[in-house]
Write an enzyme that holds these catalytic residues in place. Sequence first.
Site, short mmCIF file in Angstrom:
data_model
loop_
_atom_site.label_atom_id
_atom_site.label_comp_id
_atom_site.label_asym_id
_atom_site.label_seq_id
_atom_site.Cartn_x
_atom_site.Cartn_y
_atom_site.Cartn_z
N GLY A 54 34.10 44.05 49.07
CA GLY A 54 34.57 45.40 49.38
C GLY A 54 35.91 45.49 50.06
O GLY A 54 36.56 46.53 50.04
N ILE A 70 30.52 43.53 44.86
CA ILE A 70 29.65 42.90 43.86
C ILE A 70 28.42 42.29 44.51
O ILE A 70 27.31 42.36 43.97
CB ILE A 70 30.42 41.80 43.10
CG1 ILE A 70 31.65 42.39 42.40
CG2 ILE A 70 29.53 41.10 42.09
CD1 ILE A 70 32.68 41.35 42.01
N PHE A 87 36.41 47.54 42.07
CA PHE A 87 35.41 46.71 42.73
C PHE A 87 36.01 45.34 43.06
O PHE A 87 37.01 44.92 42.47
CB PHE A 87 34.16 46.55 41.86
CG PHE A 87 34.41 45.83 40.55
CD1 PHE A 87 34.23 44.46 40.45
CD2 PHE A 87 34.83 46.53 39.42
CE1 PHE A 87 34.46 43.80 39.25
CE2 PHE A 87 35.06 45.88 38.22
CZ PHE A 87 34.88 44.51 38.13
N CYS A 88 35.38 44.67 44.03
CA CYS A 88 35.76 43.32 44.42
C CYS A 88 34.52 42.62 44.97
O CYS A 88 33.42 43.17 44.91
CB CYS A 88 36.91 43.32 45.43
SG CYS A 88 36.54 44.24 46.94
N THR A 89 34.67 41.44 45.51
CA THR A 89 33.51 40.63 45.90
C THR A 89 32.66 41.30 46.98
O THR A 89 31.47 41.50 46.81
CB THR A 89 33.96 39.24 46.38
OG1 THR A 89 34.79 38.64 45.40
CG2 THR A 89 32.75 38.35 46.65
#
Length: 297
Positions: A178, A203, A174-176
């Site tokens: 995508g 996120i 996951f990241c901020t």
Amino acid sequence: MYRIAALYHFTRFDDPAALKPALLDVCIAQQVKGTLLLAREGINGTIAGPRAGVEAVIAHIRTLPGCDDLEWKEANSEVPPFPRMKVRLKREIVTMGQPDVDPAAQVGNYVDPQEWNDLIRQPDVALIDTRNDYEVAIGTFEGAIDPQTKSFGEFPEWWEKNKDRFHNKKVAMFCTGGIRCEKSTNYLLGQGVDEVYHLKGGILKYLEEVPEAESTWQGDCFVFDARVSVGHGLREGPHELCHGCRQPILPEDKARPEFEEGVSCHQCFAQTSEADKARFRERQKQIRLAAKRAQAG
């Protein structure tokens, strides 16, 4: 109220430089500010302005080659998130430094926010946070592995050193918003990992859609605009930026002896020289003078 739109799209731009003038013109005409990156692999950035202005810029971007299905994430801010508009040409819209990585060809399995908790609670799933160390420090998912990278370009080296830890594991990332997962999941698939998953919308989409009572997110999420951080429901978080190191700090950190407005905080005080600090003080002095001139005018 300012409308914020965070967006990215992987597509093929044969001549990104040719797209820049018209894109910048429409942003300026619509009083939209922020930063947009153009590269041969696509577009990435965050913009803010009046609702109609942001919608006009989005409409323009959707006319670019391969961008008709562009998606974006929206939020609101009571203060202008950006001071100016920049459209920049880059080699990559998110720098990984792996020329063979091509998210337009293949990525991992998308997982909707409502299904994310069930996936990451499975015992055969390893959960990896692909963001930088200062982002992870203020919030992450329960049980997530922190690679402690200072930049996304360090991720392939970290994976090479740690890949044996994930033998016979499914990998969820996951990241901020995508975008980093588009590249990191393609990279892992190229490294022979059979089952790779990533959080659709990142996120930010999770915090927007999953009720806090059901959430496995802990802390706040760093964002690259004037809000600095957001929490559940995308409510603006308590963090501010240290303008010496550009890392997030809490209001109580400003009471620490290492803090000096625009110069240093407890995270960077020992990392900069006295010459650096003198330069930062002069910069802060000029900022204060410019603010006074603006108020007087």
